[in-house]
Each structure stands twice: as structure tokens, then as C-alpha cells.
Design an enzyme around this catalytic site. Structure first.
Site, mmCIF file in Angstrom:
data_model
loop_
_atom_site.group_PDB
_atom_site.id
_atom_site.type_symbol
_atom_site.label_atom_id
_atom_site.label_comp_id
_atom_site.label_asym_id
_atom_site.label_seq_id
_atom_site.Cartn_x
_atom_site.Cartn_y
_atom_site.Cartn_z
ATOM 1 N N ARG A 117 0.830 -1.203 0.000
ATOM 2 C CA ARG A 117 0.000 0.000 0.000
ATOM 3 C C ARG A 117 0.871 1.262 0.000
ATOM 4 O O ARG A 117 1.871 1.332 0.702
ATOM 5 C CB ARG A 117 -0.879 -0.033 1.246
ATOM 6 N N ARG A 154 3.080 3.982 4.966
ATOM 7 C CA ARG A 154 2.879 4.200 6.392
ATOM 8 C C ARG A 154 3.896 3.374 7.171
ATOM 9 O O ARG A 154 4.168 2.236 6.830
ATOM 10 C CB ARG A 154 1.464 3.728 6.787
HETATM 11 P P1 AMP Z 1 -5.846 2.581 11.020
HETATM 12 O O1 AMP Z 1 -5.450 3.747 10.194
HETATM 13 O O2 AMP Z 1 -7.319 2.506 11.288
HETATM 14 O O3 AMP Z 1 -5.299 1.266 10.492
HETATM 15 O O4 AMP Z 1 -5.171 2.792 12.464
HETATM 16 C C1 AMP Z 1 -3.766 2.848 12.606
HETATM 17 C C2 AMP Z 1 -3.387 2.647 14.054
HETATM 18 O O5 AMP Z 1 -3.950 3.696 14.862
HETATM 19 C C3 AMP Z 1 -3.871 1.353 14.692
HETATM 20 O O6 AMP Z 1 -3.026 0.257 14.434
HETATM 21 C C4 AMP Z 1 -3.879 1.745 16.176
HETATM 22 O O7 AMP Z 1 -2.579 1.754 16.706
HETATM 23 C C5 AMP Z 1 -4.364 3.191 16.116
HETATM 24 N N1 AMP Z 1 -5.842 3.258 16.170
HETATM 25 C C6 AMP Z 1 -6.693 3.683 15.207
HETATM 26 N N2 AMP Z 1 -7.960 3.591 15.595
HETATM 27 C C7 AMP Z 1 -7.935 3.094 16.860
HETATM 28 C C8 AMP Z 1 -8.923 2.737 17.808
HETATM 29 N N3 AMP Z 1 -10.234 2.872 17.537
HETATM 30 N N4 AMP Z 1 -8.510 2.253 19.009
HETATM 31 C C9 AMP Z 1 -7.215 2.128 19.313
HETATM 32 N N5 AMP Z 1 -6.224 2.404 18.451
HETATM 33 C C10 AMP Z 1 -6.569 2.892 17.228
#
Ligand code: AMP
Length: 209
Positions: free
Chosen positions: A122, A151
Site C-alpha cells: 500500500r 505508512r
Molecule cells: P488505522 O489507520 O485505522 O489502520 O489505524 C492505525 C493505528 O492507529 C492502529 O493500528 C492503532 O494503533 C491506532 N488506532 C486507530 N484507531 C484506533 C482505535 N479505535 N482504538 C485504538 N487504536 C486505534
């Protein structure tokens, strides 16, 4: 319509949420995006969240619950929203129940064998678009021309930790929302446009009611 997109990392939640947001004019609320923005800006929240994100672990519940509660109070959320990446634990879902009545939970199901390749390939753009290297993209975003990047937490080792976190902490939400009769499964292994059509149909059916 108040919608939750549920799915493992790499299921396509962010991509689909961006498209739904454009088509139905609903705010796209991604806790991951909010946390990354804070990291970039060097805020206290960003500093607090960074070590968890880099390790593929979840940021503590109370931190993300506060972020979402604040965001849902903004005026643009009055007519609905799409939650992408929240809730991720049962405690977060219970907190959300106290402030919102969710209309549907779309569970984007993807075979685990597809996930590592999807995520490690990605590439992101600051404009919100994301691509996969198999699309034959160059170094810059075909939409806005900015430089694409990977990322930090999309590297293979972190992806494995994120998948484990998903299995133990987030997947139980499927049962949580099934018990409330809210879950609609879509096949996230299908091409993006087909997944988008499946999700659009759910929203169109809801809007006809
Ligand atoms: P994402 O972009 O949704 O894949 O989120 C990236 C990272 O942000 C995750 O791996 C978590 O470390 C953190 N994160 C995002 N959303 C949450 C959530 N609802 N609860 C806890 N950590 C979160």
C-alpha cells in the site's frame, strides 16, 4: 445514516469510507487519520499515540473514545457519518452506544492470506488517496501529484502484530453487533468497485425506508 465499517487491517475500510463519504456526503471519521495528523503536528496526543501505533498495538480506549466523542459533537455529524477504524474494542463499542444510535455495521471480510500483501504494497498520499504497487503507480499521486509514501506501520512485522490485535480485540465486535442485528457482511476479496456497489446498496436500501 450512522455507519460503522468493520474489518481487518487491509480490508479496504479507508478506501471504501472515502468513496461513500464522497457519494453520500457523509463525514468520514477515521481514528487512524486523526491520530496520524496529531503525530505529524507533534501534539501531546500524537506523542502519546505514536509508540502504540508504531508497535501495531491499540491506543488506549479512553484516548480514542474522547477523540470520537468530541468529533461526533461537531455539526457536520448531525445527519450521520461513517466510522472507519472505530470502535476497535468492545469497551469502545459500549462507549459509542452511550452517545450514538448506529444504523448499520458493514463487515468487510477478507481472507487473511490476502492481507499482508495488500498492506505491505500500500502507498498513501496526503490527499487521502491510497494505492497498491500492483496498480503500476509511480512515486507520485495520480490524483494530486504529491509524493506517495508508505505508512510506518504498514511494514511486514507491524502488520502481523496488527492482525493479531484485530483477531483478539476487534473481531469480537462482529458478535457484539450481530447480537444487535446490525451486521451486514460484504466480500472484501472482490474488486474495489464491486465492494463499493455492495456497500452503496446497503445505504440505498436504508435511505428508501
Ligand atoms: P488505522 O489507520 O485505522 O489502520 O489505524 C492505525 C493505528 O492507529 C492502529 O493500528 C492503532 O494503533 C491506532 N488506532 C486507530 N484507531 C484506533 C482505535 N479505535 N482504538 C485504538 N487504536 C486505534
Amino acid at each position: 445514516m450512522k455507519l460503522i465499517l468493520l474489518g481487518a487491517p487491509g480490508a479496504g475500510k479507508g478506501t471504501q469510507a472515502t468513496r461513500i463519504s464522497d457519494k453520500y456526503n457523509l463525514p468520514h471519521i477515521s481514528t487512524g487519520d486523526i491520530l496520524r495528523k496529531n503525530i505529524k503536528e507533534g501534539t501531546k496526543l500524537g506523542v502519546q499515540a505514536k509508540s502504540f501505533i508504531d508497535a501495531g498495538q491499540l491506543v488506549p480506549d479512553e484516548v480514542v473514545i474522547n477523540i470520537v466523542n468530541d468529533r461526533l459533537q461537531q455539526a457536520d455529524c448531525n445527519n450521520g457519518y461513517i466510522l472507519d477504524g472505530f470502535p476497535r474494542t468492545v469497551a469502545q463499542a459500549e462507549a459509542l452506544d452511550k452517545v450514538a444510535k448506529i444504523d448499520a455495521v458493514i463487515n468487510i471480510a477478507v481472507d487473511a492470506s490476502l492481507i499482508v500483501n495488500r498492506i505491505t504494497g500500500r502507498r498513501m498520499c496526503a490527499c487521502g488517496e491510497s494505492y497498491h504497487i500492483s496498480m503500476g503507480i509511480g512515486d507520485t499521486c495520480p490524483k494530486c501529484g504529491a509524493k506517495l509514501y508508505q505508512r510506518d506501520d504498514d511494514k511486514e512485522e507491524t502488520v502481523k502484530a496488527r492482525m493479531q490485535v484485530y483477531d483478539t480485540q476487534t473481531a469480537p465486535l462482529i458478535d457484539y453487533y450481530t447480537a444487535k442485528n446490525l451486521v451486514i457482511d460484504v466480500d472484501g476479496g472482490k474488486p474495489l468497485n464491486e465492494v463499493f456497489e455492495q456497500i452503496s446498496k446497503v445505504i440505498d436500501d436504508y435511505n428508501k425506508k
